[in-house]
Design an enzyme around this catalytic site. Structure first.
Site, PDB file in Angstrom:
ATOM      1  N   GLU A  63       0.829  -1.215   0.000  1.00  0.00           N
ATOM      2  CA  GLU A  63       0.000   0.000   0.000  1.00  0.00           C
ATOM      3  C   GLU A  63       0.861   1.263   0.000  1.00  0.00           C
ATOM      4  OE1 GLU A  63      -3.051   0.472  -0.587  1.00  0.00           O
ATOM      5  OE2 GLU A  63      -3.688  -1.611  -0.600  1.00  0.00           O
ATOM      6  N   LEU A 106      11.675   4.884  -6.898  1.00  0.00           N
ATOM      7  CA  LEU A 106      10.227   4.906  -6.609  1.00  0.00           C
ATOM      8  C   LEU A 106       9.742   6.318  -6.293  1.00  0.00           C
ATOM      9  CD1 LEU A 106       9.216   1.867  -4.344  1.00  0.00           C
ATOM     10  CD2 LEU A 106       8.203   2.540  -6.509  1.00  0.00           C
ATOM     11  N   TYR A 108       9.248   9.924  -3.854  1.00  0.00           N
ATOM     12  CA  TYR A 108       8.562  10.201  -2.582  1.00  0.00           C
ATOM     13  C   TYR A 108       9.255   9.436  -1.452  1.00  0.00           C
ATOM     14  CZ  TYR A 108       5.004  12.043  -5.696  1.00  0.00           C
ATOM     15  OH  TYR A 108       4.347  12.745  -6.668  1.00  0.00           O
ATOM     16  N   TYR A 146      -6.599   6.200   4.589  1.00  0.00           N
ATOM     17  CA  TYR A 146      -6.668   5.205   3.525  1.00  0.00           C
ATOM     18  C   TYR A 146      -5.792   3.990   3.844  1.00  0.00           C
ATOM     19  CZ  TYR A 146      -5.740   2.549  -0.566  1.00  0.00           C
ATOM     20  OH  TYR A 146      -5.605   1.474  -1.395  1.00  0.00           O
ATOM     21  N   ASP A 164      -9.646   6.140  -1.516  1.00  0.00           N
ATOM     22  CA  ASP A 164      -8.606   6.922  -2.188  1.00  0.00           C
ATOM     23  C   ASP A 164      -9.236   7.635  -3.386  1.00  0.00           C
ATOM     24  OD1 ASP A 164      -9.044   4.947  -4.026  1.00  0.00           O
ATOM     25  OD2 ASP A 164      -6.965   4.285  -4.169  1.00  0.00           O
ATOM     26  N   CYS A 218     -13.484   1.759 -14.396  1.00  0.00           N
ATOM     27  CA  CYS A 218     -14.014   3.135 -14.246  1.00  0.00           C
ATOM     28  C   CYS A 218     -12.819   4.091 -14.285  1.00  0.00           C
ATOM     29  CB  CYS A 218     -14.788   3.248 -12.934  1.00  0.00           C
ATOM     30  SG  CYS A 218     -15.832   4.710 -12.880  1.00  0.00           S
ATOM     31  N   CYS A 226     -17.851   1.748 -19.451  1.00  0.00           N
ATOM     32  CA  CYS A 226     -19.141   1.363 -18.865  1.00  0.00           C
ATOM     33  C   CYS A 226     -19.698   0.069 -19.459  1.00  0.00           C
ATOM     34  CB  CYS A 226     -20.149   2.496 -19.018  1.00  0.00           C
ATOM     35  SG  CYS A 226     -19.539   4.050 -18.329  1.00  0.00           S
TER      36      CYS A 226
END
Ligand code: SF4
Length: 380
Positions: A63, A106, A108, A146, A164, A218, A226
């Site tokens: 995560e 990666l 961050y 989250y 999220d 989506c 859809c």
């Protein structure tokens, strides 16, 4: 779609004020999304290594890595990270250099530092095992609502939501909601809605099904698929023809552009590196020497000399660009060949090819220049 001025403000039975999403009624099709969503997920769930073995540590690492990063990019990082640091005590005890090396590329990097801080707290307080409590997880560094919700529901089977940006988009379309999903209360409202619509058992699967629906069906940027959506018959946005234009969000401030000149200073099989300050952008990471603005060749040579390069000669390199969340670096580069190196300033170091490979994590912002280094160093 621009943000609508027509937002609702109504109290629910929970005394929650809804501004972004409409309040659900007993007849709302949204309340019926769980069965078709879970059935679709049972047949279409993406095969991912943290799903085949959803141990809390694995779910947590996945995560954190997935924040701001695509699944495809995370897969190889995840496997390597788990092979080197297989459990929370190993993560807690890892050297900062090893941790940043495993995270190299990666981006961050505060995510990696927070992982280790949290692992150290988990070792001190919980004997090296993540606590099976949303509230206790939420208190650890790097855990927002989250991440705490995802770990609590997927790894521990707790009935908590994980909202999220993907979930906000899916909900805005399902509910034909035209409020601004970038408002802080949007996630709180969506969490209440997820709990209303989610199953009594299996909230982890429900949360993951929403994530997968947002990631594969989506889709963002006006491209919902859809015709292959399991929720099409329940989707008010599809019925109203508004789905592609949803969700509504305040326009982001454009990134600030910074011009920089980057130097790849090499000599005697070694490259000159310097450490960034301990706070701010890319805090504490090693980097190629660089300076604000576009330097002339003479200015670049003077900068290299001030960093210890003796008798430097310069060759221009191609321009490059790197996007951070709020800043955009437009870079020009010089390859500087030094005959030798004198005394280095504080915070500078020289690395040969194996040392660069094993011991120094260079941010991907410098990749256009750092990827030249192995060839340059081994050829010297
Ligand atoms: Fe999204 Fe379309 Fe499914 Fe509605 S029907 S949830 S807009 S993919």
């Amino acid at each position: 779609m621009p943000v609508s001025k027509k937002t609702k403000s109504v109290s629910t039975q929970d005394e929650q004020t809804f501004c972004v999403f409409p309040v659900l009624t007993a007849e709302s099709p949204f309340a019926q999304i769980a069965p078709p969503l879970l059935s679709w997920y049972g047949e279409n769930a993406r095969t991912l290594p943290w799903r085949s073995d959803p141990a809390p540590y694995r779910v947590w690492i996945s995560e954190i890595m997935l924040q701001q990063t695509r699944v495809e990019a995370v897969l190889s990082y995840f496997m390597r990270f788990l092979a080197v640091l297989p459990d929370i005590p190993a993560l807690a005890a890892a050297s900062p250099e090893l941790l940043l090396k495993l995270w190299e590329g990666l981006g961050y990097y505060s995510r990696a530092r927070n992982l280790q801080k949290a692992a150290q707290i988990v070792c001190e307080r919980y004997g090296g095992c993540l606590p099976a409590s949303f509230e206790a997880l939420r208190e650890l560094p790097g855990f927002g609502d989250y991440t705490a919700g995802a770990v609590a529901s997927i790894a521990f089977g707790l009935r908590v939501p994980a909202v999220d940006g993907n979930v906000l988009r899916v909900f805005a379309r399902l509910l034909d909601a035209h409020g601004d999903v970038s408002l802080p209360q949007a996630k709180r409202e969506a969490a209440v809605l997820a709990l209303r619509a989610g199953p009594a058992q299996g909230m982890g699967a429900f949360n993951q099904a929403l994530m997968d629906l947002g990631a594969t069906v989506c889709l963002p940027n006006g491209a919902p698929q859809c015709s292959r959506c399991p929720l099409a018959s329940l989707c008010l946005g599809l019925r109203a023809g508004t789905a592609p234009a949803l969700p509504c969000k305040k326009a982001k401030k454009p990134r600030r552009v910074e011009e920089r000149t980057v130097l790849a200073v090499v000599g005697g099989g070694r490259v000159l590196l310097q450490k960034r300050p301990e706070s701010g952008l890319l805090a504490g990471l090693w980097e190629l020497p660089n300076a604000p603005g576009f330097l002339s060749e003479q200015e670049a040579l003077r900068l290299a000399a001030s960093l210890g390069a003796k008798f430097p000669a310069a060759l221009p390199l191609k321009a490059s660009k790197h996007l951070f969340s709020h800043v955009e670096w437009h870079m020009r580069g010089f390859l500087i060949r030094a005959a030798s190196f004198g005394a280095l300033p504080d915070g500078a170091a020289l690395a040969n090819a194996p040392e660069l490979r094993e011991g120094y994590a260079l941010p991907s912002a410098f990749r256009a220049y750092s990827r030249l280094l192995p060839g340059l160093l081994e050829g010297l």
